[in-house]
Design an enzyme around this catalytic site. Structure first.
Site, PDB file in Angstrom:
ATOM      1  CD  GLU A 154      -1.440   1.957   2.659  1.00  0.00           C
ATOM      2  OE1 GLU A 154      -1.031   3.128   2.569  1.00  0.00           O
ATOM      3  OE2 GLU A 154      -1.587   1.358   3.739  1.00  0.00           O
ATOM      4  CD  GLU A 229       7.722   3.975   1.217  1.00  0.00           C
ATOM      5  OE1 GLU A 229       6.911   4.002   2.168  1.00  0.00           O
ATOM      6  OE2 GLU A 229       8.395   4.965   0.876  1.00  0.00           O
TER       7      GLU A 229
END
Length: 995
Positions: A154, A229
């Site tokens: 995400e 990330e």
């Protein structure tokens, strides 16, 4: 900025690692970060009853404020037809099959469900009279482990794509878009990407960037995105120890440092041993490093196909254009039925033959008490619930836990066994509904007593039921909220989308979960015929006799944080010792490559791929909302302010304020608890239960809040920096009711203000314990907010006063007040009574009163007699003395505050230790002094730093979950902040290098 200003002159507030604990260090700051991956989210009807957003990539307003505006509210009248839907003929398109057309009359939404012929994607097109247009695309993404792959993905898909080739289009959009919502959410079984805008061109730009991102992300071809990330090994020199870095990794270390979050996760996991809800979609920090790039890439390939998506549009934009935009992307994919069937969430059977008990540890600070937390949890269903059952459970949940006087919540708090309620009650946002309830702040020997008390309460209610008054209050409260559909600053279309997912995600009709008229009528008829039997039976079968139940006990550990740090160090040391020189060289090289990539500016060619708006695309008309101010209305001595809107569907919104300036500064810490007592202690002839029921039966709710704001002195230019000495301080009772019930609302407000039962020692102790528990939890999870408040307190008296009302100083005050309540109750009672007497001083109180009304013309006409009667009945002398002019004279608290500041809060660095695996680092100070002109460019610079330099260096390179800044033009105060930050010194260096 003032000439010659040095960032290094600012005060610092940080949170640093010290043997597994974190040090909150203060040189000054605050935004509120809506964080973490939701482990339990509310959708369906619950999305409308509680529509707060949790997000993973949020940036903040300059002050981190949430502003409630009546102008964003479109309320529904209490008639059977709530709104006139914008009925349209179904638009057909050759690329789509039209599956169904439906009208949700409850909200006036005309809905058409399509299926894309080539790809198999489903698309819900909603037509609504709403210029705040919403687009969302949701994928069903059930994880099989706790590596956090849905969460990391995400984050990662928004880091560049096929058409939009910058490193982070998300940030570029924040810099140049007119978006009203731009975010993404990870749930336990789905991932949602959502945008909203009132500008049509901007809306289409956002749709294109997000759609290209989810289907063609750079992340699946560039391992550096997964490294940044998610997680990576960092090493810059062979002699240094290996480190884990990564944004999600550090985010989840913060989540796993929160006792409340740990309890919530254990509760969910324990109820679902056999399906995807047994793992953490957000990621367990101890498991996240097990996720390989190949597994990450394969997860996208498996689930991010149009056939596994639910695409959503709502608003007043062109329907055909919606279909055409999506067809451009969807037509590039062939059908893949196995993608959808492979993502089906399996049902968890209610198979426990007896309750299961578990014990887990949570991190506790050296100075924190050795108290336990516990929750009892039930899996309520293992087959689909009907709309009637859904609504009935919502009402039952409100009856049990919806207010402080609800029987289960009241029983737990009045037992004295704990300090605050945990669990949250009903959770119905996933495939199966659960119910959780418990306490925190429990002595070890009382844990079993809490469980017994919960079960005894359920057994009692299953036999005795609820009173007619209690049922009427809960029914009216929930119905009012459903009809009003007040989502505040949250786009209505987004709330509707989240509601549709409660059924649509599990292959049911997307509109079935949004209609409540029929099940509401059915439930009312059942109650009329059989009273509370429906609730008694539900409690008996779903709670008392339901053995699929778990009891989770959380035990404090003073050594857990140090243990986790040691385990991580040992794991990394073992990895390093097993590496050959060439392995270490590869890690050093990858670290160098990643840092270089992160520090490299996007090329002009890449930046040019991001769509932008031109000046001609902007709306030039300014929207103005009417305001009418009537001072000394009808010679009452009271100021009445009216905001007449086009429609509020029969609902009047009332804010009634009284002035606080008559209090001494020493009495300020009493105000938050005093405000709670007005609503929760009972008033006049009504005890706390009866008062809550009267509020629930006749109104849409009444709340009590504090307004403490700096104001511009008369004659001073709005661009001039203030010294913070001119203030308005009010205590507001805020409520809403249909026009025919406004008499009741005004009566309740007067009763609460003048006759609240301040003499309830047990209620005061209960409220103080709850406040203490809430503040301690908030400091641990939101250290940046407390840091900002603390730093502001060093520089101006208004900031100092705010810190006494909501900061670390207030926590100290709460502890002292709790001791007084337990050991010297008459003294504390006298102080509360003095506060009320001062507020209602008959000589001055009316001059400090204000009534703020919002409604439409019909509402105002209907309620005017009630307003006039309320003004007559208010306490005080209408011809009494006038208060000082707060726009010309220093507020009475200021002189006292300045004197205290000089003694108590010198401008110096400060630190606080809290048990968390990550840091909160702040640095702040005045960049303008009183009287200086504050240019609008300062806010532009602050926004540029927030969405550029700080994002890149604190978050992207530093690995913190958040890096940002705040700027207050009124006071000239600027602050840097980091959130869930693995660094301290390096982050301060980033701040110092800003200039």
């Amino acid at each position: 900025m003032s000439k010659g200003y040095s960032w290094k002159k600012m005060a610092l507030f940080a949170c640093v690692a010290t043997s597994g604990r974190r040090l909150l260090v203060a040189r000054g700051f605050t935004p509120t970060l809506a964080a973490i991956t939701p482990s339990l989210r509310q959708t369906g009807r619950s999305a409308f009853l509680s529509s707060s957003s949790r997000s993973n990539r949020y940036l903040f307003s300059d002050e981190g404020r949430i502003i409630r505006s009546a102008t964003t509210t479109t309320c529904m009248h209490s008639s059977s037809t709530l709104s006139t839907a914008v009925i349209t003929e179904a638009v057909e398109h050759p690329a789509y099959d039209l599956i169904a057309k439906d009208v949700v009359n409850e909200y006036g939404y005309d809905c058409t469900l399509y299926r894309h012929k080539k790809s198999g994607a489903e698309l819900l097109s909603v037509v609504a009279d709403d210029d705040n247009k919403v687009f969302g695309i949701t994928f069903r993404t059930p994880p099989s482990d706790s590596t956090g792959v849905p969460h990391i993905l995400e984050h990662s898909v928004l880091c560049g794509s096929r058409k939009y080739t910058t490193k982070d289009p998300f940030v570029q959009l924040l810099q140049g878009s007119l978006q009203t919502f731009l975010n993404a959410f990870t749930y336990p079984d789905r991932t949602c990407y959502v945008v909203a805008s009132q500008n049509t061109k901007d809306f289409y730009n956002l749709i294109n960037v997000y759609t290209d991102a989810v289907f063609y992300p750079r992340a699946v071809t560039d391992p550096n995105v997964h490294a940044q990330e998610g997680w990576h090994l960092e090493l810059e020199d062979k002699s240094e120890p290996l480190k884990y870095k990564g944004v999600v990794y550090n985010e989840m270390k913060g989540v796993y440092s929160s006792p409340d979050s740990l309890l919530t996760r254990e509760c969910q996991r324990s109820l679902f041993p056999d399906n995807t809800y047994s793992v953490d979609s957000g990621g367990d920090p101890q498991v996240i490093p097990d996720l390989s790039f190949e597994q990450f890439r394969d997860f996208h390939s498996k689930y991010y196909h149009p056939a596994n998506s639910r695409i959503y549009f709502s608003g007043d934009d062109d329907i055909r254009k919606r279909l055409e935009i999506m067809d451009e992307y969807l037509s590039e994919f062939d059908a893949n039925p196995s993608c959808k069937t492979g993502s089906v969430v399996q049902w968890q059977a209610k198979r426990f033959t007896e309750p299961k008990r578990e014990q887990h540890y949570y991190p506790s600070g050296a100075d924190q008490p050795e108290t336990h937390m516990m929750a009892v949890n039930w899996l309520l269903n293992d087959e689909p619930l009907t709309p009637y059952q859904d609504l009935m459970l919502s009402i039952l949940d409100h009856l049990l836990t919806g207010t402080s006087s609800a029987i289960l919540r009241k029983t737990l708090m009045e037992s004295g066994l704990g300090s605050a309620v945990t669990g949250g009650g009903l959770s119905d946002e996933l495939l199966q509904a659960t119910f959780s309830i418990g306490l925190k702040g429990i002595q070890a020997e009382n844990v079993d007593k809490v469980e017994q008390l919960i079960m005894d309460t359920f057994r009692q209610v299953s036999k005795e039921g609820f009173s007619e008054d209690a049922i009427a209050a809960s029914m009216n409260t929930v119905e009012f909220e459903l009809r009003e559909f007040n989502t505040g600053s949250f786009p209505k279309g987004l709330a509707f989308m989240l509601g549709s997912m409660s059924k649509w995600l599990y292959d049911k009709s997307p509109t079935d979960g949004l209609k409540f008229e029929e099940p509401l009528a059915q439930l009312k008829a059942e109650i009329a015929a059989n009273g509370s039997e429906v609730f008694k039976n539900a409690i008996k079968t779903l709670l008392v006799e339901n053995t699929h139940r778990t009891i989770i006990e959380m035990i404090p550990s003073k050594t857990l944080e140090a243990k986790l740090v040691k385990e991580e160090e040992d794991r990394l040391a073992a990895l390093k010792s097993a590496m050959k020189d060439e392995d270490l060289a590869r890690v050093i090289d990858s670290t160098t490559v990643l840092k270089k990539l992160q520090a490299t500016e996007d090329s002009p060619e890449d930046v040019a791929t991001i769509p932008k708006l031109a000046l001609g695309d902007l709306k030039r008309e300014v929207t103005e909302y009417p305001i009418d101010i009537s001072e000394n209305e009808a010679n009452s001595g009271v100021t009445v302010v009216r905001h007449e809107l086009a429609t509020t569907s029969g609902i009047a919104y009332v804010d009634f304020g009284v002035d606080l300036s008559s209090l001494d500064l020493s009495e300020v810490p009493l105000i938050p608890i005093f405000a709670k007592l007005l609503k929760e202690a009972g008033a006049g002839e009504y005890d706390d239960v009866a008062l809550a029921q009267r509020i629930g039966t006749h109104t849409g709710g009444v709340d009590v809040s504090l307004l403490n704001t700096v104001v511009h002195p008369r004659g001073v230019d709005q661009s001039e920096c203030l010294d913070g000495t001119k203030m308005q301080t009010k205590l507001f009772l805020r409520g809403k009711a249909t026009s025919e019930k406004v008499d009741e609302l005004f009566s309740l407000m007067k009763l609460m203000l003048t006759d609240a039962r301040l003499d309830s020692k047990s209620k005061v102790i209960e409220l103080l314990k709850e406040s203490k528990a809430r503040l301690e939890s908030s400091i641990q999870g939101s250290g940046h907010s407390f840091a900002n408040t603390r730093m502001k307190a060093r520089y101006d008296p208004s900031g100092y006063i705010s810190e006494k009302l909501q900061g670390i100083t207030y926590l100290s005050s709460v502890k002292e007040l709790l001791k007084d309540a337990e050991e010297d109750w008459p003294k504390l009672l006298g102080r509360f009574q003095t506060v009320r007497n001062k507020l209602l001083n008959p000589k001055t109180c009316r001059n400090g009163m204000i009534i703020n009304l919002t409604g439409d013309s019909k509402v105002f006409a209907a309620i005017q007699p009630s307003v006039a009667e309320f003004l007559e009945r208010l306490p005080g002398d209408s011809m009494g003395e006038k208060l000082q002019d707060f726009y010309s004279n220093d507020h009475p608290w200021i002189v006292q505050a300045i004197d205290e500041m000089q003694k108590a809060t010198p401008i110096e660095d400060e630190g606080f230790i809290v048990p968390t695996q990550v840091s909160y680092v702040g640095k702040g100070g005045k960049i303008y002094t009183a009287g200086e002109h504050v240019s609008g460019s300062s806010s532009v610079v602050a926004r540029f730093l927030r969405t550029g330099y700080l994002w890149d260096h604190v978050r992207v390179i530093g690995g913190a979950y958040g890096g940002f800044c705040t700027f207050s033009p009124d006071l000239g105060f600027f602050s840097f902040l980091s959130y869930r930050d693995p660094n301290l010194g390096k982050t301060i260096d980033v701040y110092d290098a800003t200039a």
